[in-house]
Scaffold this active site. Structure first.
Site, mmCIF file in Angstrom:
data_model
loop_
_atom_site.group_PDB
_atom_site.id
_atom_site.type_symbol
_atom_site.label_atom_id
_atom_site.label_comp_id
_atom_site.label_asym_id
_atom_site.label_seq_id
_atom_site.Cartn_x
_atom_site.Cartn_y
_atom_site.Cartn_z
ATOM 1 N N ASN A 66 43.477 40.381 29.719
ATOM 2 C CA ASN A 66 42.457 40.455 30.758
ATOM 3 C C ASN A 66 41.133 40.702 30.045
ATOM 4 O OD1 ASN A 66 40.755 41.048 32.867
ATOM 5 N ND2 ASN A 66 41.724 42.984 33.425
ATOM 6 N N LYS A 85 38.192 40.672 31.198
ATOM 7 C CA LYS A 85 37.162 41.293 32.043
ATOM 8 C C LYS A 85 35.846 40.515 31.863
ATOM 9 C CE LYS A 85 39.799 45.465 31.730
ATOM 10 N NZ LYS A 85 39.874 46.898 31.822
ATOM 11 N N HIS A 131 43.144 44.123 40.792
ATOM 12 C CA HIS A 131 42.927 45.014 39.636
ATOM 13 C C HIS A 131 42.208 46.273 40.124
ATOM 14 C CE1 HIS A 131 41.313 46.579 35.891
ATOM 15 N NE2 HIS A 131 42.263 45.883 35.291
ATOM 16 N N GLU A 138 39.836 47.911 38.956
ATOM 17 C CA GLU A 138 38.366 47.852 38.898
ATOM 18 C C GLU A 138 37.826 47.154 40.136
ATOM 19 O OE1 GLU A 138 38.003 46.155 34.969
ATOM 20 O OE2 GLU A 138 38.706 48.043 34.116
ATOM 21 N N GLU A 179 49.492 49.517 36.439
ATOM 22 C CA GLU A 179 48.413 50.008 35.591
ATOM 23 C C GLU A 179 47.889 51.344 36.119
ATOM 24 O OE1 GLU A 179 46.435 46.516 33.365
ATOM 25 O OE2 GLU A 179 45.423 46.749 35.264
ATOM 26 N N GLY A 234 41.409 51.478 29.748
ATOM 27 C CA GLY A 234 40.189 51.556 28.942
ATOM 28 C C GLY A 234 39.869 52.950 28.436
ATOM 29 N N SER A 273 45.507 50.632 28.193
ATOM 30 C CA SER A 273 45.395 50.998 26.773
ATOM 31 C C SER A 273 46.578 50.557 25.923
ATOM 32 C CB SER A 273 45.133 52.509 26.624
ATOM 33 O OG SER A 273 43.910 52.858 27.233
ATOM 34 N N GLY A 319 43.721 44.734 28.280
ATOM 35 C CA GLY A 319 42.279 44.525 28.283
ATOM 36 C C GLY A 319 41.746 44.504 26.859
ATOM 37 N N GLY A 320 41.263 45.641 26.393
ATOM 38 C CA GLY A 320 40.585 45.754 25.091
ATOM 39 C C GLY A 320 41.322 45.073 23.941
HETATM 40 P P1 PGA Z 1 42.860 48.174 28.772
HETATM 41 O O1 PGA Z 1 42.714 47.414 30.172
HETATM 42 O O2 PGA Z 1 44.005 47.526 28.037
HETATM 43 O O3 PGA Z 1 41.550 47.981 28.080
HETATM 44 O O4 PGA Z 1 43.148 49.612 29.089
HETATM 45 C C1 PGA Z 1 43.852 46.996 30.898
HETATM 46 C C2 PGA Z 1 43.452 46.330 32.180
HETATM 47 O O5 PGA Z 1 42.432 46.731 32.771
HETATM 48 O O6 PGA Z 1 44.120 45.408 32.646
#
Ligand code: PGA
Length: 254
Positions: free
Chosen positions: A12, A14, A97, A99, A169, A175, A214, A235-236
């Site tokens: 992802n 973002k 998601h 967010e 999640e 994050g 994470s 994500g990251g």
């Molecule tokens: P993250 O994000 O791996 O950076 O924690 C995961 C996500 O938001 O799907």
């Protein structure tokens, strides 16, 4: 590997990566991707880039969107129609998601409408659920998450449920560098599978449920070692070529 469930590694991105950066990434990873009957690899990118990325995707890596509107058209300024997404050639779409729930007013009800609409348009929805830190500390995580699942899957039949992917999640892990322990993730993911089993019986054992929050090259093996964890929404750690490849390789051992 679980006979019923091919693992999924979904990135992802973002609101990261320029067009050039995104294309460079796709060129770099394409050759390294395992076949889709070993691991399903997905990158969910910004809408504006989707068409370009789909054109460059290889046999294995598929591209996904990060959101869509449930309606095919209407006076919804700035939103993306599932009809338009379909024409880009994407195969997946992230729905609900945290967010988007926190910042863009998504509710369990709109998540449900979007899940139905994604399936109608041949997009695999990656349905996100997860609890806040307050809920985790209050000890009601599984209850809250089960309820999110029941609402997200309202009026979905067995066949359509099978074409979905769930991503668990925990919001406090996204994050933040704080991953849920493999035991915490497995416990809630097992609870999700149980609630899916109460809705869909045997079909639930075939639905992929991912962990997200994470995930990185260091913790992926321990997470994937758990019986019910079928992959990750990342994500990251999906932004970097070598780290994404490490995650995909880890899934090959599932
Ligand atoms: P993250 O994000 O791996 O950076 O924690 C995961 C996500 O938001 O799907």
């Amino acid at each position: 590997m679980n006979k019923h469930r091919i693992p999924v590694i979904a990135g992802n991105w973002k609101m990261y990566k320029t067009r050039d950066e995104a294309l460079q990434f796709i060129y770099a990873v394409n050759q390294e991707m395992p076949s889709r009957d070993e691991v399903e690899t997905v990158i969910c990118a910004n809408d504006v880039l989707l068409r370009d990325l789909v054109k460059r995707q290889g046999e294995s890596l598929k591209i996904g969107a990060q959101n869509m509107h449930f309606a095919e058209n209407g006076a919804f300024t700035g939103e993306t129609s599932p009809l338009v997404l379909e024409t880009t050639g994407v195969a997946y779409v992230i729905i609900g998601h945290s967010e988007r729930r926190a910042m863009f007013n998504e509710t369990d009800e709109t998540v449900n409408l979007k899940v139905h609409s994604a399936i109608k348009h041949d997009l695999t929805p990656i349905v996100c659920v997860g609890e806040s830190l307050e809920i985790r500390e209050a000890g009601t995580t599984n209850e809250v998450v089960k309820n999110q699942i029941i609402k997200a899957y309202a009026n979905l039949n067995d066949k359509d449920a099978l074409s979905t992917i769930v991503a668990y999640e925990p919001i406090w892990a996204i994050g933040t560098g704080k991953t849920a322990t493999p035991e915490q993730a497995e416990e809630t993911i097992k609870a999700i599978r149980d609630v899916l089993a109460s809705l869909y019986g045997e079909v639930a054992s075939k639905i992929r449920i991912l962990y997200g929050g994470s995930v990185n090259a260091k913790n992926i093996d321990a997470l994937l070692a758990k019986e019910n964890i079928d992959g990750a929404l990342v994500g990251g750690a999906s932004l970097d070529v070598s780290s994404y490849l490490t995650l995909v390789k880890a899934a090959l051992n599932k």
